[in-house]
Write a protein that holds these residues in place. Structure first.
Motif, PDB file in Angstrom:
ATOM      1  N   ASN A 100     -29.643   0.925 -53.368  1.00  0.00           N
ATOM      2  CA  ASN A 100     -30.623  -0.303 -53.838  1.00  0.00           C
ATOM      3  C   ASN A 100     -29.651  -1.231 -54.626  1.00  0.00           C
ATOM      4  N   SER A 101     -28.346  -1.178 -54.425  1.00  0.00           N
ATOM      5  CA  SER A 101     -27.699  -2.076 -55.282  1.00  0.00           C
ATOM      6  C   SER A 101     -27.734  -3.438 -54.452  1.00  0.00           C
ATOM      7  N   ASN A 102     -27.183  -4.529 -55.030  1.00  0.00           N
ATOM      8  CA  ASN A 102     -26.852  -5.792 -54.369  1.00  0.00           C
ATOM      9  C   ASN A 102     -25.777  -5.684 -53.057  1.00  0.00           C
ATOM     10  N   LEU A 103     -24.755  -4.715 -53.546  1.00  0.00           N
ATOM     11  CA  LEU A 103     -23.671  -4.585 -52.688  1.00  0.00           C
ATOM     12  C   LEU A 103     -24.080  -3.617 -51.657  1.00  0.00           C
ATOM     13  N   SER A 104     -24.827  -3.989 -50.493  1.00  0.00           N
ATOM     14  CA  SER A 104     -25.233  -2.988 -49.429  1.00  0.00           C
ATOM     15  C   SER A 104     -24.050  -2.786 -48.440  1.00  0.00           C
ATOM     16  N   LYS A 105     -24.335  -1.764 -47.529  1.00  0.00           N
ATOM     17  CA  LYS A 105     -23.249  -1.522 -46.654  1.00  0.00           C
ATOM     18  C   LYS A 105     -23.169  -2.490 -45.711  1.00  0.00           C
ATOM     19  N   ARG A 106     -24.309  -3.158 -45.586  1.00  0.00           N
ATOM     20  CA  ARG A 106     -24.304  -4.444 -44.678  1.00  0.00           C
ATOM     21  C   ARG A 106     -23.613  -5.746 -45.076  1.00  0.00           C
ATOM     22  N   SER A 107     -23.098  -5.650 -46.494  1.00  0.00           N
ATOM     23  CA  SER A 107     -22.521  -6.652 -46.821  1.00  0.00           C
ATOM     24  C   SER A 107     -21.084  -6.982 -46.431  1.00  0.00           C
ATOM     25  N   PHE A 108     -20.337  -7.901 -46.502  1.00  0.00           N
ATOM     26  CA  PHE A 108     -19.182  -8.265 -46.093  1.00  0.00           C
ATOM     27  C   PHE A 108     -18.073  -7.140 -46.416  1.00  0.00           C
ATOM     28  N   THR A 109     -18.697  -6.275 -47.220  1.00  0.00           N
ATOM     29  CA  THR A 109     -17.352  -5.085 -47.629  1.00  0.00           C
ATOM     30  C   THR A 109     -17.664  -3.973 -46.848  1.00  0.00           C
ATOM     31  N   ARG A 110     -18.969  -3.740 -46.313  1.00  0.00           N
ATOM     32  CA  ARG A 110     -19.232  -2.564 -45.549  1.00  0.00           C
ATOM     33  C   ARG A 110     -19.025  -1.266 -46.323  1.00  0.00           C
ATOM     34  N   LEU A 111     -19.319  -1.458 -47.540  1.00  0.00           N
ATOM     35  CA  LEU A 111     -18.755  -0.366 -48.478  1.00  0.00           C
ATOM     36  C   LEU A 111     -19.399   0.860 -47.939  1.00  0.00           C
ATOM     37  N   PRO A 112     -18.794   2.244 -48.015  1.00  0.00           N
ATOM     38  CA  PRO A 112     -19.587   3.465 -47.581  1.00  0.00           C
ATOM     39  C   PRO A 112     -20.254   3.939 -48.742  1.00  0.00           C
ATOM     40  N   LEU A 113     -21.592   4.435 -48.445  1.00  0.00           N
ATOM     41  CA  LEU A 113     -22.558   5.192 -49.701  1.00  0.00           C
ATOM     42  C   LEU A 113     -21.359   6.121 -50.261  1.00  0.00           C
ATOM     43  N   GLN A 114     -21.575   6.497 -51.231  1.00  0.00           N
ATOM     44  CA  GLN A 114     -20.913   7.718 -52.062  1.00  0.00           C
ATOM     45  C   GLN A 114     -21.751   8.416 -52.641  1.00  0.00           C
ATOM     46  N   SER A 115     -22.437   9.539 -52.035  1.00  0.00           N
ATOM     47  CA  SER A 115     -23.206  10.506 -52.559  1.00  0.00           C
ATOM     48  C   SER A 115     -22.639  11.333 -53.731  1.00  0.00           C
ATOM     49  N   PHE A 116     -23.351  11.571 -54.401  1.00  0.00           N
ATOM     50  CA  PHE A 116     -23.008  12.167 -55.901  1.00  0.00           C
ATOM     51  C   PHE A 116     -23.712  13.271 -56.080  1.00  0.00           C
ATOM     52  N   ALA A 117     -23.321  14.331 -55.447  1.00  0.00           N
ATOM     53  CA  ALA A 117     -24.188  15.672 -55.601  1.00  0.00           C
ATOM     54  C   ALA A 117     -24.191  16.364 -56.972  1.00  0.00           C
ATOM     55  N   LEU A 174     -17.461   7.283 -58.405  1.00  0.00           N
ATOM     56  CA  LEU A 174     -18.208   6.077 -57.920  1.00  0.00           C
ATOM     57  C   LEU A 174     -19.534   6.369 -58.398  1.00  0.00           C
ATOM     58  N   GLY A 175     -20.108   7.578 -58.402  1.00  0.00           N
ATOM     59  CA  GLY A 175     -21.526   7.877 -58.638  1.00  0.00           C
ATOM     60  C   GLY A 175     -21.772   7.778 -60.514  1.00  0.00           C
ATOM     61  N   ARG A 176     -20.761   7.884 -61.280  1.00  0.00           N
ATOM     62  CA  ARG A 176     -20.829   7.521 -62.562  1.00  0.00           C
ATOM     63  C   ARG A 176     -20.512   6.426 -63.201  1.00  0.00           C
ATOM     64  N   SER A 177     -19.706   5.623 -62.686  1.00  0.00           N
ATOM     65  CA  SER A 177     -18.956   4.548 -62.930  1.00  0.00           C
ATOM     66  C   SER A 177     -19.652   3.264 -62.516  1.00  0.00           C
ATOM     67  N   LEU A 178     -18.958   1.973 -62.698  1.00  0.00           N
ATOM     68  CA  LEU A 178     -19.186   0.762 -62.037  1.00  0.00           C
ATOM     69  C   LEU A 178     -19.250   0.992 -60.584  1.00  0.00           C
ATOM     70  N   ARG A 179     -19.999   0.314 -59.890  1.00  0.00           N
ATOM     71  CA  ARG A 179     -19.989   0.296 -58.599  1.00  0.00           C
ATOM     72  C   ARG A 179     -18.911  -0.359 -57.904  1.00  0.00           C
ATOM     73  N   PHE A 180     -18.490  -0.114 -56.715  1.00  0.00           N
ATOM     74  CA  PHE A 180     -17.404  -0.825 -56.158  1.00  0.00           C
ATOM     75  C   PHE A 180     -17.640  -2.247 -56.055  1.00  0.00           C
ATOM     76  N   GLY A 181     -16.481  -2.949 -56.714  1.00  0.00           N
ATOM     77  CA  GLY A 181     -16.512  -4.557 -56.740  1.00  0.00           C
ATOM     78  C   GLY A 181     -17.287  -5.068 -57.917  1.00  0.00           C
TER      79      GLY A 181
END
Length: 321
Positions: free
Chosen positions: A19-36, A83-90
């Motif tokens: 749900n963040s603004n930095l989606s995987k379809r953004s220019f970064t193509r960031l992989p989603l980081q599951s946080f079990a 990544l699940g508990r800190s600032l999101r990537f970028g």
């Protein structure tokens, strides 16, 4: 037909990133980081290994002659949890620079499975053999240790059990296991920087690392640097930072440009296409699976698809930020 491993619903960290603004379809193509670690993921009920109509794989047609590929994403890592508990990537102030050398080298450089990830691999994969086990002719794993750990903990015991049963019948052996550098995650952060083959061979004696040794052999490094670095693997020697900067972000290493990653995925696609095996298990990463299938995988999720379902090219869509 497609055989689908249970999708882990309700992972809080993953949903937050989706749900963040930095989606995987953004220019970064960031992989989603599951946080079990942030969820009761272990208690989530699994779906049946069927499609939505309740039909089993292969129903409605004979696809025995087709090549199939099983994509399996690694279990949860220290970096997933960070990544699940800190600032999101970028995000402003984000960093993967860890000043404590021991923590950096044991938890984030080539990030291994966390204790939670080890538990999840055991529970989701090793307790009960996935139904694809008897079909696998070849195992291809990313040389990043989180993928090899997931295979070793969750899948390899089933092959060993199968081998013992076959030996009693005087037939068969475990499928070969190859580490392929093209199956590694796109290099976003320090967690995607690999370790030398000489180190990996000590821990994974049953894995064939010959493809890693061939990678970049013209650099006279004996294959010890098999992962992406600027100016190698056909990339430009002039590195231009593509990750968000200018608001306090700091990165521990250069990031792999999308054009280099696309070229690497195309090589992997072609290599898989040319393999003679009928059923190949690929233990890899979110970015690789996203490129091949255009799907989001949670940790330890797997899916079996006919090779014809894999996309040869992944379109790049830039989402306004």
């Amino acid at each position: 037909m497609i055989l689908l491993q249970p999708i882990l619903q309700g992972a809080i960290g993953a949903l937050a990133l989706r749900n963040s603004n930095l989606s995987k379809r953004s220019f970064t193509r960031l992989p989603l980081q599951s946080f079990a670690a942030s969820t009761n993921q272990m208690d989530i009920k699994k779906h049946d290994y069927e499609d939505g109509n309740g039909s089993k794989e292969g129903a409605g047609g004979n696809d025995d002659d087709q090549k199939h590929v099983i994509f399996l994403r690694h279990s949860t890592t220290f970096m997933n949890e960070y990544l699940g508990r800190s600032l999101r990537f970028g995000a402003p102030g984000f960093t993967d620079v860890f000043t404590d050398a021991k923590i950096r080298n044991t938890q984030y450089l080539d990030t291994p499975l966390s204790p939670r990830g080890i538990q999840w691999a055991k529970q989701s994969l090793s307790k009960q053999a996935p139904p694809f086990i008897p079909d696998v002719d070849l195992v291809v794993t990313s040389p990043l240790q989180r993928a090899m750990q997931t295979f070793e903990i969750g899948i390899r015991p089933h092959f060993e059990e199968q081998r013992q049963q076959q030996q009693q019948m005087r037939s068969g052996d475990c499928p070969p296991v190859l580490a392929h550098p093209d199956a590694a995650e796109r290099l976003y952060l320090i967690s995607d920087v690999g370790r030398p083959v000489s180190m990996l061979q000590e821990s994974y004696t049953y894995v064939n690392f010959s493809h890693c040794l061939k990678e970049n052999n013209d650099d006279n490094n004996n294959g010890n640097v098999w992962w992406w670095t600027p100016g190698r693997s056909g990339s430009s020697s002039l590195y231009v930072e593509w990750r968000p900067t200018g608001q306090g972000q700091r990165y521990a290493c250069p990031g792999e440009p999308e054009s280099d990653f696309d070229a690497r995925m195309t090589r992997l696609y072609t290599w898989l296409q040319e393999r003679p095996e009928k059923c190949i298990l690929v233990v890899c990463h979110h970015g690789v699976i996203d490129w091949m299938l255009d799907m989001d995988f949670d940790n330890c999720q797997w899916k079996k698809v006919p090779f014809s379902a894999i996309r040869q090219h992944a379109p790049i869509v830039i989402t306004p930020q």
